[in-house]
Scaffold this motif. Structure first.
Motif, PDB file in Angstrom:
ATOM      1  N   LEU A 132       0.821  -1.204   0.000  1.00 25.33           N
ATOM      2  CA  LEU A 132       0.000   0.000   0.000  1.00 25.33           C
ATOM      3  C   LEU A 132       0.860   1.261   0.000  1.00 25.33           C
ATOM      4  O   LEU A 132       0.461   2.284  -0.560  1.00 25.33           O
ATOM      5  N   THR A 133       2.012   1.186   0.639  1.00 24.74           N
ATOM      6  CA  THR A 133       2.896   2.356   0.655  1.00 24.74           C
ATOM      7  C   THR A 133       3.370   2.701  -0.749  1.00 24.74           C
ATOM      8  O   THR A 133       3.384   3.869  -1.152  1.00 24.74           O
ATOM      9  N   SER A 134       3.729   1.678  -1.531  1.00 24.89           N
ATOM     10  CA  SER A 134       4.166   1.906  -2.909  1.00 24.89           C
ATOM     11  C   SER A 134       3.031   2.466  -3.755  1.00 24.89           C
ATOM     12  O   SER A 134       3.223   3.399  -4.541  1.00 24.89           O
ATOM     13  N   LEU A 135       1.825   1.896  -3.578  1.00 26.97           N
ATOM     14  CA  LEU A 135       0.678   2.407  -4.327  1.00 26.97           C
ATOM     15  C   LEU A 135       0.370   3.845  -3.951  1.00 26.97           C
ATOM     16  O   LEU A 135       0.018   4.660  -4.812  1.00 26.97           O
ATOM     17  N   GLN A 136       0.486   4.172  -2.657  1.00 28.63           N
ATOM     18  CA  GLN A 136       0.214   5.538  -2.226  1.00 28.63           C
ATOM     19  C   GLN A 136       1.233   6.503  -2.814  1.00 28.63           C
ATOM     20  O   GLN A 136       0.883   7.626  -3.220  1.00 28.63           O
ATOM     21  N   GLN A 137       2.499   6.089  -2.903  1.00 27.43           N
ATOM     22  CA  GLN A 137       3.517   6.940  -3.507  1.00 27.43           C
ATOM     23  C   GLN A 137       3.244   7.158  -4.991  1.00 27.43           C
ATOM     24  O   GLN A 137       3.388   8.274  -5.507  1.00 27.43           O
ATOM     25  N   LYS A 155       0.313   7.072  -6.351  1.00 24.73           N
ATOM     26  CA  LYS A 155      -0.844   7.957  -6.422  1.00 24.73           C
ATOM     27  C   LYS A 155      -0.440   9.411  -6.193  1.00 24.73           C
ATOM     28  O   LYS A 155      -0.930  10.322  -6.872  1.00 24.73           O
ATOM     29  N   ASP A 156       0.490   9.654  -5.249  1.00 25.42           N
ATOM     30  CA  ASP A 156       0.944  11.022  -4.980  1.00 25.42           C
ATOM     31  C   ASP A 156       1.641  11.610  -6.202  1.00 25.42           C
ATOM     32  O   ASP A 156       1.472  12.797  -6.521  1.00 25.42           O
ATOM     33  N   VAL A 157       2.424  10.767  -6.910  1.00 25.96           N
ATOM     34  CA  VAL A 157       3.101  11.253  -8.114  1.00 25.96           C
ATOM     35  C   VAL A 157       2.080  11.617  -9.185  1.00 25.96           C
ATOM     36  O   VAL A 157       2.175  12.680  -9.827  1.00 25.96           O
ATOM     37  N   LEU A 158       1.072  10.752  -9.390  1.00 29.62           N
ATOM     38  CA  LEU A 158       0.037  11.048 -10.382  1.00 29.62           C
ATOM     39  C   LEU A 158      -0.778  12.269  -9.990  1.00 29.62           C
ATOM     40  O   LEU A 158      -1.174  13.067 -10.860  1.00 29.62           O
ATOM     41  N   GLU A 159      -1.027  12.433  -8.696  1.00 35.65           N
ATOM     42  CA  GLU A 159      -1.776  13.602  -8.244  1.00 35.65           C
ATOM     43  C   GLU A 159      -0.996  14.888  -8.505  1.00 35.65           C
ATOM     44  O   GLU A 159      -1.567  15.904  -8.920  1.00 35.65           O
ATOM     45  N   ARG A 160       0.310  14.837  -8.274  1.00 33.74           N
ATOM     46  CA  ARG A 160       1.137  16.010  -8.532  1.00 33.74           C
ATOM     47  C   ARG A 160       1.175  16.329 -10.025  1.00 33.74           C
ATOM     48  O   ARG A 160       1.090  17.510 -10.427  1.00 33.74           O
ATOM     49  N   GLU A 161       1.274  15.289 -10.877  1.00 34.46           N
ATOM     50  CA  GLU A 161       1.268  15.518 -12.322  1.00 34.46           C
ATOM     51  C   GLU A 161      -0.062  16.094 -12.789  1.00 34.46           C
ATOM     52  O   GLU A 161      -0.091  16.951 -13.676  1.00 34.46           O
ATOM     53  N   ALA A 162      -1.167  15.628 -12.188  1.00 40.51           N
ATOM     54  CA  ALA A 162      -2.478  16.162 -12.557  1.00 40.51           C
ATOM     55  C   ALA A 162      -2.601  17.634 -12.186  1.00 40.51           C
ATOM     56  O   ALA A 162      -3.194  18.430 -12.926  1.00 40.51           O
ATOM     57  N   THR A 201      -6.764  -1.040  -1.272  1.00 39.31           N
ATOM     58  CA  THR A 201      -6.114  -1.223  -2.568  1.00 39.31           C
ATOM     59  C   THR A 201      -7.033  -0.796  -3.703  1.00 39.31           C
ATOM     60  O   THR A 201      -6.605  -0.113  -4.649  1.00 39.31           O
ATOM     61  N   LEU A 202      -8.305  -1.180  -3.625  1.00 39.71           N
ATOM     62  CA  LEU A 202      -9.265  -0.811  -4.674  1.00 39.71           C
ATOM     63  C   LEU A 202      -9.472   0.697  -4.731  1.00 39.71           C
ATOM     64  O   LEU A 202      -9.606   1.274  -5.822  1.00 39.71           O
ATOM     65  N   ILE A 203      -9.496   1.355  -3.572  1.00 44.54           N
ATOM     66  CA  ILE A 203      -9.671   2.809  -3.543  1.00 44.54           C
ATOM     67  C   ILE A 203      -8.489   3.504  -4.217  1.00 44.54           C
ATOM     68  O   ILE A 203      -8.663   4.407  -5.051  1.00 44.54           O
ATOM     69  N   ILE A 204      -7.270   3.081  -3.871  1.00 43.32           N
ATOM     70  CA  ILE A 204      -6.078   3.711  -4.452  1.00 43.32           C
ATOM     71  C   ILE A 204      -6.001   3.433  -5.951  1.00 43.32           C
ATOM     72  O   ILE A 204      -5.680   4.331  -6.749  1.00 43.32           O
ATOM     73  N   GLU A 205      -6.316   2.206  -6.364  1.00 41.54           N
ATOM     74  CA  GLU A 205      -6.288   1.887  -7.788  1.00 41.54           C
ATOM     75  C   GLU A 205      -7.328   2.690  -8.565  1.00 41.54           C
ATOM     76  O   GLU A 205      -7.066   3.148  -9.678  1.00 41.54           O
TER      77      GLU A 205
END
Length: 331
Positions: free
Chosen positions: A102-107, A109-116, A244-248
Motif C-alpha cells: 500500500l505504501t508503494s501504491l500511495q507513492q 498515487k501522490d506522483v500522479l496527483e502532482r502531475e495532474a 487497494t481498490l480505492i487507491i487503484e
C-alpha cells in the motif's frame, strides 16, 4: 518497534506462559482426587441402594480427567493448539494474499496527483516552485499585480499547511487502526494465558457432581477466544483489499488529463474509521462461530467493553474529521 513485532512478542509471551499450567496442575491433582473419590463413591452407593450392578464405564471419567490434568500442557493445550493453528495459518495466508504494498501504491498515487495538478495552470504553482516563480515573473509591480502575488503566496502556504494536516491526520488514523488490532490481540493473549494456567483447575472442578458443565464451558471459551485472531485477520484482509481498490480507482481517475484531483482523501478516512470500529466487533463475530455455553454474561460484558472503547475511538476520530472538514470548508 512496529506492530508486527509486538504481535510476535504476544505470541512468544503465550508460549512462555503455557508451562505455568504445570504448576497449577499440582494444586488441581488434590482437588481432582477428592472429587474422584466422592464421584465414584456416589455412583457405587446409588448402585448398591438400587440393588443394581455397578456400571464401571461412567467411573472412568475421573481417571480420564486426571490423565488430562497430569499432562495438561502437552495433552490438552497441545492438542487444541494443533487443531486450531491451521485455522490461524489459513486466515493469515488469506491476509498476506490480499495485502499489497500500500505504501508503494500511495507513492504512485501522490506522483500522479502532482502531475495532474501540474497540468492545470490554476494549481500548478501550488506544487511546483518553478511554476510559482514563472507566474511571478509574468507579473509586474502594479498595485493589482502586488495583490495577486500576495494572494498566490497565501494560497501556496495554505495548500502546504492543509497537506501537512491531511498527512498528519492520515498517520494518526493509521496508528489508531494498528492500535485497535493490537488491543484485540493483547486481550486475546491475556484470556488465553488465564484459561491455560487455570485450565487444570477447571478440569478438576468438573469432576465434582453438579460441576460437569465447567469442562464444556472452558473448552468453548478457549476455542472462542483463540479464534479472535483468525477473525481479525479476515477483517484485515477485507480492509486491505478495500484500500487497494480505492487507491487503484484514484490512480485510474488521475490518468485522465481532464480530471481535477481532490486531495481531501475523504473516502480513505471514512474506511479507516470503519476499520477502527470494526476491530472491536471481532469478539461478537467469533461468538457467532463458537457458542460459549454458560458464558453469556462474560461475553456480553466483553462486547460492552470493546464497544465502549470503539465508541471512544470513533468519537475522537470524528472530532478530528470535523476540525479538518471545517478548515477545508473555510478555504
Amino acid at each position: 518497534m512496529n506492530t508486527s513485532n509486538l504481535h510476535e512478542v504476544l505470541q512468544n509471551l503465550y508460549q512462555e506462559m503455557i508451562p505455568l499450567s504445570s504448576q497449577m496442575a499440582l494444586v488441581a491433582k488434590s482437588i481432582a482426587g477428592l472429587g474422584a473419590l466422592f464421584y465414584i463413591g456416589l455412583k457405587v452407593w446409588q448402585a448398591l441402594a438400587r440393588a443394581e450392578p455397578i456400571d464401571v464405564y461412567p467411573m472412568l471419567r475421573p481417571f480420564a480427567m486426571g490423565i488430562c490434568i497430569m499432562f495438561f500442557p502437552t495433552l490438552v493445550l497441545g492438542t487444541l493448539n494443533a487443531v486450531l493453528s491451521p485455522v490461524v495459518r489459513g486466515t493469515h495466508e488469506i491476509l498476506e494474499s490480499q495485502v499489497m504494498d500500500l505504501t508503494s501504491l500511495q507513492q504512485q498515487k501522490d506522483v500522479l496527483e502532482r502531475e495532474a495538478m501540474l497540468r492545470n495552470p490554476e494549481t500548478a504553482y501550488l506544487v511546483s516552485n518553478e511554476e510559482y516563480d514563472k507566474k511571478l515573473n509574468e507579473l509586474g509591480w502594479s498595485p493589482s499585480d502586488i495583490a495577486t502575488m500576495a494572494g498566490m503566496y497565501l494560497e501556496k502556504e495554505m495548500y502546504k499547511m492543509q497537506k501537512s494536516i491531511r498527512d498528519g491526520f492520515r498517520e494518526l488514523l493509521e496508528m489508531l487502526f494498528q492500535a485497535a488490532a493490537l488491543v484485540i490481540d493483547t486481550i486475546r493473549t491475556f484470556f488465553l494465558v488465564v484459561l491455560s494456567i487455570l485450565g487444570p483447575l477447571a478440569f478438576a472442578i468438573s469432576i465434582w457432581s453438579g460441576f460437569e458443565s465447567t469442562l464444556v464451558q472452558w473448552l468453548t471459551r478457549y476455542i472462542s477466544v483463540y479464534l479472535w485472531l483468525p477473525v481479525a485477520d479476515l477483517f484485515s484482509a477485507m480492509l486491505a483489499k478495500i484500500q487497494t481498490l480505492i487507491i487503484e480507482r484514484d490512480m485510474q481517475m488521475l490518468a485522465d488529463p481532464s480530471f481535477i484531483p481532490d486531495a481531501s482523501n475523504t473516502v480513505y478516512v471514512i474506511f479507516m474509521i470503519i476499520g477502527i470500529v470494526g476491530y472491536f466487533t471481532v469478539p461478537t463475530v467469533t461468538g457467532w462461530v463458537i457458542q460459549a455455553g454458560g458464558a453469556g454474561n462474560f461475553m456480553r460484558n466483553m462486547n460492552k467493553t470493546v464497544s465502549t472503547a470503539g465508541n471512544m475511538a470513533t468519537a475522537g476520530a470524528g472530532a478530528a474529521v470535523g476540525n479538518i472538514s471545517g478548515k477545508l470548508m473555510k478555504k
